[in-house]
Design a protein around this motif. Structure first.
Motif, PDB file in Angstrom:
ATOM      1  N   PHE A 149      -8.256   6.193  -1.969  1.00  0.00           N
ATOM      2  CA  PHE A 149      -9.019   6.589  -0.784  1.00  0.00           C
ATOM      3  C   PHE A 149      -8.462   7.911  -0.276  1.00  0.00           C
ATOM      4  CE2 PHE A 149      -8.402   1.950  -0.806  1.00  0.00           C
ATOM      5  CZ  PHE A 149      -9.709   1.532  -1.002  1.00  0.00           C
ATOM      6  N   ARG A 150      -9.351   8.755   0.277  1.00  0.00           N
ATOM      7  CA  ARG A 150      -8.949  10.051   0.813  1.00  0.00           C
ATOM      8  C   ARG A 150      -9.475  10.153   2.245  1.00  0.00           C
ATOM      9  NH1 ARG A 150      -9.608   9.711  -4.020  1.00  0.00           N
ATOM     10  NH2 ARG A 150     -11.843   9.370  -3.731  1.00  0.00           N
ATOM     11  N   ILE A 151      -8.555  10.294   3.187  1.00  0.00           N
ATOM     12  CA  ILE A 151      -8.916  10.473   4.591  1.00  0.00           C
ATOM     13  C   ILE A 151      -8.503  11.888   4.979  1.00  0.00           C
ATOM     14  CG2 ILE A 151      -8.564   9.665   6.945  1.00  0.00           C
ATOM     15  CD1 ILE A 151      -7.926   6.900   5.769  1.00  0.00           C
ATOM     16  N   SER A 152      -9.467  12.668   5.451  1.00  0.00           N
ATOM     17  CA  SER A 152      -9.231  14.090   5.689  1.00  0.00           C
ATOM     18  C   SER A 152      -9.543  14.469   7.124  1.00  0.00           C
ATOM     19  CB  SER A 152     -10.111  14.923   4.743  1.00  0.00           C
ATOM     20  OG  SER A 152     -10.026  16.308   5.039  1.00  0.00           O
ATOM     21  N   HIS A 153      -8.776  15.427   7.643  1.00  0.00           N
ATOM     22  CA  HIS A 153      -9.175  16.070   8.883  1.00  0.00           C
ATOM     23  C   HIS A 153     -10.469  16.830   8.608  1.00  0.00           C
ATOM     24  CE1 HIS A 153      -9.211  18.739  12.370  1.00  0.00           C
ATOM     25  NE2 HIS A 153      -8.345  17.903  12.934  1.00  0.00           N
ATOM     26  N   GLU A 158      -5.017   7.130  10.682  1.00  0.00           N
ATOM     27  CA  GLU A 158      -6.149   6.394  10.116  1.00  0.00           C
ATOM     28  C   GLU A 158      -5.750   5.744   8.786  1.00  0.00           C
ATOM     29  OE1 GLU A 158     -10.096   5.073  10.670  1.00  0.00           O
ATOM     30  OE2 GLU A 158      -8.794   6.241  11.987  1.00  0.00           O
ATOM     31  N   ALA A 159      -4.958   6.469   7.994  1.00  0.00           N
ATOM     32  CA  ALA A 159      -4.485   5.909   6.725  1.00  0.00           C
ATOM     33  C   ALA A 159      -3.598   4.697   6.969  1.00  0.00           C
ATOM     34  CB  ALA A 159      -3.732   6.974   5.927  1.00  0.00           C
ATOM     35  N   LEU A 160      -2.748   4.776   7.989  1.00  0.00           N
ATOM     36  CA  LEU A 160      -1.879   3.645   8.311  1.00  0.00           C
ATOM     37  C   LEU A 160      -2.701   2.449   8.768  1.00  0.00           C
ATOM     38  CD1 LEU A 160       0.957   2.508   8.575  1.00  0.00           C
ATOM     39  CD2 LEU A 160       1.075   3.494  10.873  1.00  0.00           C
ATOM     40  N   ALA A 214       0.854  -1.184   0.000  1.00  0.00           N
ATOM     41  CA  ALA A 214       0.000   0.000   0.000  1.00  0.00           C
ATOM     42  C   ALA A 214       0.891   1.235   0.000  1.00  0.00           C
ATOM     43  CB  ALA A 214      -0.932   0.025   1.210  1.00  0.00           C
ATOM     44  N   VAL A 215       0.287   2.376  -0.361  1.00  0.00           N
ATOM     45  CA  VAL A 215       0.995   3.661  -0.387  1.00  0.00           C
ATOM     46  C   VAL A 215       0.147   4.699   0.334  1.00  0.00           C
ATOM     47  CG1 VAL A 215       1.914   5.522  -1.833  1.00  0.00           C
ATOM     48  CG2 VAL A 215       2.186   3.131  -2.554  1.00  0.00           C
ATOM     49  N   VAL A 268      -1.323  -1.229  -6.292  1.00  0.00           N
ATOM     50  CA  VAL A 268      -1.586  -1.353  -4.853  1.00  0.00           C
ATOM     51  C   VAL A 268      -2.511  -0.215  -4.437  1.00  0.00           C
ATOM     52  CG1 VAL A 268       0.647  -2.443  -4.383  1.00  0.00           C
ATOM     53  CG2 VAL A 268       0.413   0.047  -4.195  1.00  0.00           C
ATOM     54  N   PRO A 269      -3.226  -0.362  -3.325  1.00  0.00           N
ATOM     55  CA  PRO A 269      -4.084   0.733  -2.852  1.00  0.00           C
ATOM     56  C   PRO A 269      -3.255   1.956  -2.462  1.00  0.00           C
ATOM     57  CG  PRO A 269      -4.594  -1.339  -1.727  1.00  0.00           C
ATOM     58  CD  PRO A 269      -3.327  -1.555  -2.465  1.00  0.00           C
ATOM     59  N   VAL A 270      -3.759   3.131  -2.804  1.00  0.00           N
ATOM     60  CA  VAL A 270      -3.107   4.396  -2.464  1.00  0.00           C
ATOM     61  C   VAL A 270      -4.083   5.218  -1.627  1.00  0.00           C
ATOM     62  CG1 VAL A 270      -2.051   6.507  -3.353  1.00  0.00           C
ATOM     63  CG2 VAL A 270      -1.741   4.346  -4.585  1.00  0.00           C
ATOM     64  N   ILE A 271      -3.583   5.745  -0.498  1.00  0.00           N
ATOM     65  CA  ILE A 271      -4.422   6.484   0.454  1.00  0.00           C
ATOM     66  C   ILE A 271      -3.826   7.872   0.636  1.00  0.00           C
ATOM     67  CG2 ILE A 271      -5.443   6.466   2.752  1.00  0.00           C
ATOM     68  CD1 ILE A 271      -4.465   3.427   2.823  1.00  0.00           C
TER      69      ILE A 271
END
Length: 269
Positions: free
Chosen positions: A126-130, A194-196, A50-51, A103-106
């Motif tokens: 995927f996008r994880i945001s504050h 969260e991404a990790l 993953a990245v 591979v999945p990229v976040i």
């Protein structure tokens, strides 16, 4: 070596960081080169699982550094020319090369996510945001349009009316609002952590199945059923008889965690 892009790999998870924090990670032309080159280099690592892409300091990315870029008109023009074998120029390849990774990229976003920075985030799966991060298709403020693969990415992620409004108005919205609109996968107070967590979860699955899933959805999302059915068959047979699926079956039978081999090489039509 890249000057403002750093990459570390631990336990098969690569962490790519925009590292120009004194300028809110605003993009120089060289950073665009380095982002594309980083993704191209990661592609050959079959042990990669993953990245994660994030920004150092107070921001994910404040967009293109116009002050720096406009001093190099020849450099802009050179990077504007597309590579026929990829169909992208350097501006487009900097985000889109991460879509090409098997591979999945976040993207883990905090602070500013503006213009070209938003398009880099859209290049992730995927996008994880504050929740308080600031998102904007900011190009409209400068009298231009998003041209770093963002139009195509927006068309996959949100409705056409939402994409037009964000692009035409250049409104700045919070991470929480971006989540409501579908730009953001989820919000978190610590996007990198969260991404990790997500990357580690994905790393417990077969790398061949993850690669096939990414190819399948990216290659069929806007295509008809007949094409999608054909791609399902094309992807499934090598998985079904492959070594990592066999390891998954054996581990599940023993009720233990599978230990997978590196991602298998695969020719894609």
């Amino acid at each position: 070596m890249p000057r403002h892009i750093t990459t570390t790999i631990q336990d098969g998870i690569a962490h790519v960081r925009l590292a120009r924090p004194d300028k809110l990670n605003a993009l120089t032309l060289e950073m665009l080169d380095d982002l594309a080159a980083t993704a191209h280099g990661l592609r050959s690592d079959r042990r990669l699982r993953a990245v994660i892409i994030s920004g150092e300091g107070d921001s994910f990315c404040a967009g293109l550094d116009f002050g720096s870029a406009m001093k190099e008109p020849v450099g802009i023009m050179r990077r504007f020319v597309p590579r026929p074998w990829r169909g992208t120029n350097t501006f487009q390849e900097a985000p889109w090369a991460f879509r090409r990774l098997p591979v999945p990229v976040i993207a883990a976003v905090h602070g500013h996510c503006l213009g070209g920075g938003l398009q880099i985030a859209l290049g992730a799966d995927f996008r994880i945001s504050h929740p308080d991060a600031t998102w904007s298709v900011l190009e409209g403020k400068w009298g231009i349009i998003p041209d770093m693969s963002g139009v195509h990415a927006l068309s996959e992620i949100v409705g056409i009316d939402v994409a037009k409004r964000l692009t035409m108005t250049a409104d700045k919205i919070s991470g929480a609002r971006a989540h409501e609109l579908g730009l953001v996968t989820e919000v978190a107070d610590d996007p990198v952590a969260e991404a990790l967590d997500l990357a580690e979860q994905l790393a417990t699955r077969s790398p061949d199945a993850l690669a096939a899933t990414k190819r399948l959805f990216d290659g069929t999302w806007t295509r008809g059923a007949r094409h999608t059915f054909a791609r399902e068959r094309w992807e499934q047979l090598p998985l079904l008889f492959g070594p990592n699926a066999a390891r998954a079956r054996a581990a599940n039978a023993r009720k233990v965690q599978p230990e997978f081999l590196p991602r298998q090489r695969r020719l894609v039509p």
